[in-house]
Motif scaffolding. Structure first.
Motif, PDB file in Angstrom:
ATOM      1  N   SER A 194     -14.837  10.438   6.364  1.00 42.42           N
ATOM      2  CA  SER A 194     -15.342  10.564   7.735  1.00 42.42           C
ATOM      3  C   SER A 194     -15.515   9.178   8.357  1.00 42.42           C
ATOM      4  CB  SER A 194     -16.667  11.308   7.725  1.00 42.42           C
ATOM      5  OG  SER A 194     -17.548  10.654   6.861  1.00 42.42           O
ATOM      6  N   ASN A 195     -15.624   9.154   9.671  1.00 37.58           N
ATOM      7  CA  ASN A 195     -15.869   7.925  10.445  1.00 37.58           C
ATOM      8  C   ASN A 195     -14.757   6.882  10.354  1.00 37.58           C
ATOM      9  OD1 ASN A 195     -18.347   8.974  11.193  1.00 37.58           O
ATOM     10  ND2 ASN A 195     -19.318   8.135   9.354  1.00 37.58           N
ATOM     11  N   PHE A 196     -13.591   7.282   9.952  1.00 39.58           N
ATOM     12  CA  PHE A 196     -12.487   6.325   9.922  1.00 39.58           C
ATOM     13  C   PHE A 196     -11.445   6.694  10.965  1.00 39.58           C
ATOM     14  CE2 PHE A 196     -14.130   5.898   5.563  1.00 39.58           C
ATOM     15  CZ  PHE A 196     -14.338   4.529   5.558  1.00 39.58           C
ATOM     16  N   LEU A 197     -10.710   5.689  11.391  1.00 37.00           N
ATOM     17  CA  LEU A 197      -9.564   5.937  12.260  1.00 37.00           C
ATOM     18  C   LEU A 197      -8.327   5.895  11.366  1.00 37.00           C
ATOM     19  CD1 LEU A 197     -10.598   3.461  15.115  1.00 37.00           C
ATOM     20  CD2 LEU A 197     -10.999   5.920  15.038  1.00 37.00           C
ATOM     21  N   PHE A 198      -7.268   6.543  11.810  1.00 32.30           N
ATOM     22  CA  PHE A 198      -6.029   6.557  11.023  1.00 32.30           C
ATOM     23  C   PHE A 198      -4.967   5.739  11.734  1.00 32.30           C
ATOM     24  CE2 PHE A 198      -8.272  10.509  10.460  1.00 32.30           C
ATOM     25  CZ  PHE A 198      -8.330  10.632   9.085  1.00 32.30           C
ATOM     26  N   LEU A 199      -4.172   5.049  10.957  1.00 37.43           N
ATOM     27  CA  LEU A 199      -3.065   4.289  11.535  1.00 37.43           C
ATOM     28  C   LEU A 199      -1.893   4.326  10.574  1.00 37.43           C
ATOM     29  CD1 LEU A 199      -4.697   1.027  12.902  1.00 37.43           C
ATOM     30  CD2 LEU A 199      -3.323   2.631  14.218  1.00 37.43           C
ATOM     31  N   SER A 200      -0.703   4.624  11.111  1.00 33.60           N
ATOM     32  CA  SER A 200       0.460   4.555  10.231  1.00 33.60           C
ATOM     33  C   SER A 200       0.826   3.082  10.055  1.00 33.60           C
ATOM     34  CB  SER A 200       1.625   5.338  10.823  1.00 33.60           C
ATOM     35  OG  SER A 200       2.138   4.633  11.918  1.00 33.60           O
ATOM     36  N   LYS A 201       1.484   2.786   8.943  1.00 37.84           N
ATOM     37  CA  LYS A 201       1.843   1.386   8.678  1.00 37.84           C
ATOM     38  C   LYS A 201       2.790   0.854   9.758  1.00 37.84           C
ATOM     39  CE  LYS A 201       2.744   0.706   4.153  1.00 37.84           C
ATOM     40  NZ  LYS A 201       3.167   1.177   2.799  1.00 37.84           N
ATOM     41  N   ILE A 206       0.868  -1.187   0.000  1.00 38.55           N
ATOM     42  CA  ILE A 206       0.000   0.000   0.000  1.00 38.55           C
ATOM     43  C   ILE A 206       0.902   1.234   0.000  1.00 38.55           C
ATOM     44  CG2 ILE A 206      -1.645   1.328   1.407  1.00 38.55           C
ATOM     45  CD1 ILE A 206      -2.838  -1.360   2.326  1.00 38.55           C
ATOM     46  N   SER A 207       0.620   2.185  -0.894  1.00 37.19           N
ATOM     47  CA  SER A 207       1.507   3.352  -0.983  1.00 37.19           C
ATOM     48  C   SER A 207       1.181   4.359   0.129  1.00 37.19           C
ATOM     49  CB  SER A 207       1.374   4.008  -2.358  1.00 37.19           C
ATOM     50  OG  SER A 207       0.032   4.347  -2.563  1.00 37.19           O
ATOM     51  N   GLY A 208       2.187   5.145   0.494  1.00 35.66           N
ATOM     52  CA  GLY A 208       2.017   6.142   1.559  1.00 35.66           C
ATOM     53  C   GLY A 208       2.278   5.538   2.931  1.00 35.66           C
ATOM     54  N   HIS A 209       2.264   6.402   3.953  1.00 33.38           N
ATOM     55  CA  HIS A 209       2.596   5.949   5.307  1.00 33.38           C
ATOM     56  C   HIS A 209       1.369   5.620   6.137  1.00 33.38           C
ATOM     57  CE1 HIS A 209       6.813   6.746   4.848  1.00 33.38           C
ATOM     58  NE2 HIS A 209       6.550   7.960   4.395  1.00 33.38           N
ATOM     59  N   THR A 210       0.199   6.136   5.691  1.00 36.57           N
ATOM     60  CA  THR A 210      -0.985   6.012   6.548  1.00 36.57           C
ATOM     61  C   THR A 210      -2.070   5.168   5.891  1.00 36.57           C
ATOM     62  OG1 THR A 210      -0.512   8.227   7.326  1.00 36.57           O
ATOM     63  CG2 THR A 210      -2.679   7.372   7.858  1.00 36.57           C
ATOM     64  N   CYS A 211      -2.749   4.359   6.709  1.00 42.17           N
ATOM     65  CA  CYS A 211      -3.925   3.625   6.234  1.00 42.17           C
ATOM     66  C   CYS A 211      -5.140   4.137   6.996  1.00 42.17           C
ATOM     67  CB  CYS A 211      -3.790   2.138   6.534  1.00 42.17           C
ATOM     68  SG  CYS A 211      -2.690   1.300   5.416  1.00 42.17           S
ATOM     69  N   TYR A 212      -6.284   3.918   6.437  1.00 39.81           N
ATOM     70  CA  TYR A 212      -7.528   4.212   7.133  1.00 39.81           C
ATOM     71  C   TYR A 212      -8.012   2.910   7.751  1.00 39.81           C
ATOM     72  CZ  TYR A 212      -7.219   8.442   4.456  1.00 39.81           C
ATOM     73  OH  TYR A 212      -6.774   9.611   3.934  1.00 39.81           O
ATOM     74  N   PHE A 213      -8.778   3.046   8.815  1.00 41.98           N
ATOM     75  CA  PHE A 213      -9.315   1.847   9.455  1.00 41.98           C
ATOM     76  C   PHE A 213     -10.798   2.074   9.683  1.00 41.98           C
ATOM     77  CE2 PHE A 213     -10.524  -0.846  12.978  1.00 41.98           C
ATOM     78  CZ  PHE A 213      -9.897  -2.048  12.677  1.00 41.98           C
ATOM     79  N   ASP A 214     -11.597   1.151   9.149  1.00 43.51           N
ATOM     80  CA  ASP A 214     -13.044   1.265   9.323  1.00 43.51           C
ATOM     81  C   ASP A 214     -13.458   0.410  10.521  1.00 43.51           C
ATOM     82  OD1 ASP A 214     -15.759   1.232   9.226  1.00 43.51           O
ATOM     83  OD2 ASP A 214     -15.913   0.886   7.063  1.00 43.51           O
TER      84      ASP A 214
END
Ligand SMILES: [Zn+2]
Length: 256
Positions: free
Chosen positions: A190-197, A166-174
């Motif tokens: 909206s309504n997502f949490l963020f997490l770095s890889k 997955i490109s970039g440093h951050t993923c979204y988490f549903d």
């Protein structure tokens, strides 16, 4: 009625009238059990002063008849995990774990893997054999796994691209589906949490590796802090209840 004997850890303690206490134990063999300890509030001597939170006790209980509550007959000390209660942050962690267990488990539903996880976590918190913030993540991640809420961190839930690709440093988490979504697949943010890889990898290590390895690893303070913030949102979401002890824990964590 036959007496019931069980080994259990005190996870909740409430006053009941002027002289009694209502106690909830997580037991090894009978799951969560609530009992009344008669005269325990009025006289500390009645049970020898051992009815304290996180104490592991050997219990003799008289089961209640019909709607009548169970009564604690005798209790003897097995292990007190005594160092936890002399440390405010450690007490806050253990209180939060105990409340999660109390909120999630049904009465008398035996779940020995939660019992062993709790004992393991209290033991290492007491002995300080692992940083407490890492242990806090370990307890919550493994609690999610045992409870059937294990998050999917392996690949994007939409395009199935693996985390490393997955490109970039951050993923979204549903939180609703309990899975990561890559930046390319995200539509509404909206309504997502963020997490770095990096944080996701820390969470996976802590939840799956052997303790000897977990103990030797070096952790990034940023990842631990982001992982904690994520779990303190996701775990209450999964159990559908907001633990009161989380407010206290957050207040303590904010102190320098
Ligand atoms: Zn995707």
């Amino acid at each position: 009625m036959e007496l019931l004997t069980a080994q259990g850890i005190l996870i909740r303690r409430l006053d009941y009238g002027d002289s009694d206490l209502i106690l909830t134990f997580l037991t090894k063999t009978h799951g969560k059990i609530s009992v009344i300890a008669k005269y325990a509030k009025k006289s500390v001597k009645r049970f020898g002063g051992i009815l304290e939170l996180f104490y592991m006790l050997e219990l003799v209980i008289r089961p209640g008849k019909g709607s009548k509550p169970a009564i604690l007959q005798t209790a003897s000390l097995v292990r007190p995990f005594e160092k936890i209660r002399s440390h405010v942050l450690h007490t806050a962690y253990a209180s939060y774990w105990a409340e999660l267990i109390n909120l999630f488990l049904e009465d008398r539903a035996s779940q020995d893997d939660i019992y062993f996880l709790f004992v393991y976590s209290l033991e290492h918190l007491n002995q300080k054999t692992l940083p407490a913030d890492v242990l806090h993540i370990l307890f919550q991640m493994r609690f999610l796994l045992i409870s059937g809420f294990q998050p999917n961190f392996l690949s994007c839930n939409c395009c199935k691209k693996k985390l490393d690709y997955i490109s970039g440093h951050t993923c979204y988490f549903d939180p609703k589906i309990g899975a990561i979504i890559c930046p390319s697949c995200i539509q509404k943010r909206s309504n997502f949490l963020f997490l770095s890889k990096g944080t996701i990898k820390h969470l996976v290590w802590i939840s799956t590796l052997d303790f000897n390895i977990i103990q030797r690893l070096k952790y990034s303070a940023e990842a631990i802090s982001e992982g904690q913030a994520f779990l303190e949102k996701f775990v209450p979401f999964c159990i559908g209840k907001a633990p009161k002890s989380l407010l206290f824990l957050k207040k303590i964590q904010r102190k320098p």
